[in-house]
Design a protein around this motif. Structure first.
Motif, PDB file in Angstrom:
ATOM      1  N   GLN A   1      65.940   5.409  99.441  1.00 19.11           N
ATOM      2  CA  GLN A   1      65.387   6.106 100.417  1.00 19.11           C
ATOM      3  C   GLN A   1      65.580   7.621 100.227  1.00 19.11           C
ATOM      4  N   THR A   2      66.423   8.008  99.464  1.00 16.48           N
ATOM      5  CA  THR A   2      66.534   9.484  99.262  1.00 16.48           C
ATOM      6  C   THR A   2      65.485  10.106  98.515  1.00 16.48           C
ATOM      7  N   VAL A   3      64.563   9.110  97.570  1.00 18.70           N
ATOM      8  CA  VAL A   3      63.522   9.511  96.812  1.00 18.70           C
ATOM      9  C   VAL A   3      62.421   9.650  97.738  1.00 18.70           C
ATOM     10  N   ILE A   4      62.326   8.717  98.708  1.00 20.01           N
ATOM     11  CA  ILE A   4      61.315   8.444  99.768  1.00 20.01           C
ATOM     12  C   ILE A   4      61.171   9.773 100.787  1.00 20.01           C
ATOM     13  N   ASP A   5      62.580   9.969 101.029  1.00 18.13           N
ATOM     14  CA  ASP A   5      62.613  11.099 102.069  1.00 18.13           C
ATOM     15  C   ASP A   5      62.169  12.597 101.533  1.00 18.13           C
ATOM     16  N   VAL A   6      62.596  12.762 100.347  1.00 20.14           N
ATOM     17  CA  VAL A   6      62.354  13.850  99.397  1.00 20.14           C
ATOM     18  C   VAL A   6      60.952  14.162  99.411  1.00 20.14           C
TER      19      VAL A   6
END
Length: 310
Positions: free
Chosen positions: A292-297
């Motif tokens: 989710q962090t990868v997607i958000d960034v």
């Protein structure tokens, strides 16, 4: 078949540490055990597997062929057990000191990693992100890599893994503004004829450009093949070489603003970027947080660039 009721799985943990350090004392220090305890454990494992496993040399312990053969299977089994146990534990980013490993497509790492690192340092300052090269064998990658941000040629989704499409982008041809052919229409024939600087296949994992040219009876002249995108913009500014890139990089890499760009005259070629992971990991709350962090960034950095597309 070995009866697992009689087998101490801790012996396998000790085995992998000895394989890593090639030293009884270093493995003992890593595990918080005494050297004699590690030696005793190795003796038990030798008896159970009916193999010496390691022999001493002037450079330290060297594994036998049997030890080399079973290493991948042992690591795979321990990883699977670790994931199963971790899935039952709540991941708290601010308190975790886990190590996550990633592979990132060469085109993306330069713009993605700074924002990603900033986010990680804010939310989970004690974790470690290990960026691994794409040269790791595909047969064993999911025993060592938590997620990939992969370049997938075309609009098809990657096979055999879980994935989420991050972006599908057009491709542009780049050259310096005063290139001798800068004023000519970019056709497939001209594109193939001009000298190229390109990323190695190991860096991109695809031959989609060469395949598209071959279907037209063309072959490009690859004058220079490099392993990293970072060197390409500067080469284009000082030589008569041309290169290709995803269109979104025009807004993300300041060096490209000084270059002339034209649509790649191979209409079917699209660069898609996918977040990929192994299905065995997706119930792990730490893995879910990482994805989710990868997607958000990624979306936070890409959307402004897409809004300003030429």
């Amino acid at each position: 078949m070995v009866n697992l009721r009689d087998f101490d799985l801790n012996l396998l943990v000790i085995f992998t540490n000895i394989m890593e350090h090639r030293s009884i004392s270093k493995a003992a220090n890593e595990l918080g055990l005494s050297p004699s305890a590690v030696s005793h454990a190795l003796g038990r494992l030798r008896d159970m597997l009916n193999d010496q496993l390691f022999y001493r040399t002037a450079k330290g312990l060297e594994p036998t062929e049997r030890a080399r053969d079973i290493l991948g299977q042992v690591e795979h089994g321990l990883s699977h057990l670790s994931n199963a146990i971790s899935a039952q534990q709540q991941f708290v980013p601010g308190e975790s000191n886990r190590v996550f490993s990633m592979q990132i497509a060469n085109y993306l790492s330069g713009f993605f990693l700074p924002g990603f690192t900033h986010r990680i340092r804010e939310e989970a300052p004690n974790i470690t992100i290990d960026i691994l090269p794409f040269s790791i064998s595909a047969d064993s990658v999911w025993d060592r890599v938590d997620v990939q941000i992969r370049l997938t040629p075309g609009r098809l989704k990657p096979k055999a893994v879980r994935s989420k499409r991050l972006m599908a982008d057009d491709v542009v041809v780049l050259m310096r503004p005063d290139h001798p052919r800068a004023g000519d229409p970019m056709t497939a024939e001209l594109y193939a004829r001009l000298p190229h600087v390109k990323l190695s296949q190991a860096s991109t994992g695809t031959t989609v450009i060469d395949d598209a040219l071959a279907q037209r009876g063309l072959k490009r002249h690859s004058a220079l093949i490099v392993s990293s995108w970072d060197t390409i913009p500067d080469l284009l500014l000082t030589t008569d070489l041309i290169a290709i890139a995803p269109r979104h990089l025009l807004a993300l890499d300041p060096r490209l603003k000084a270059l002339k760009s034209a649509p790649l005259p191979l209409e079917e070629v699209v660069f898609s970027f996918d977040l990929c992971w192994d299905r065995r990991s997706e119930t792990d709350s730490g893995h879910q947080w990482l994805c989710q962090t990868v997607i958000d960034v990624f979306h936070a950095q890409i959307k402004p660039a897409q809004t300003n597309r030429p």
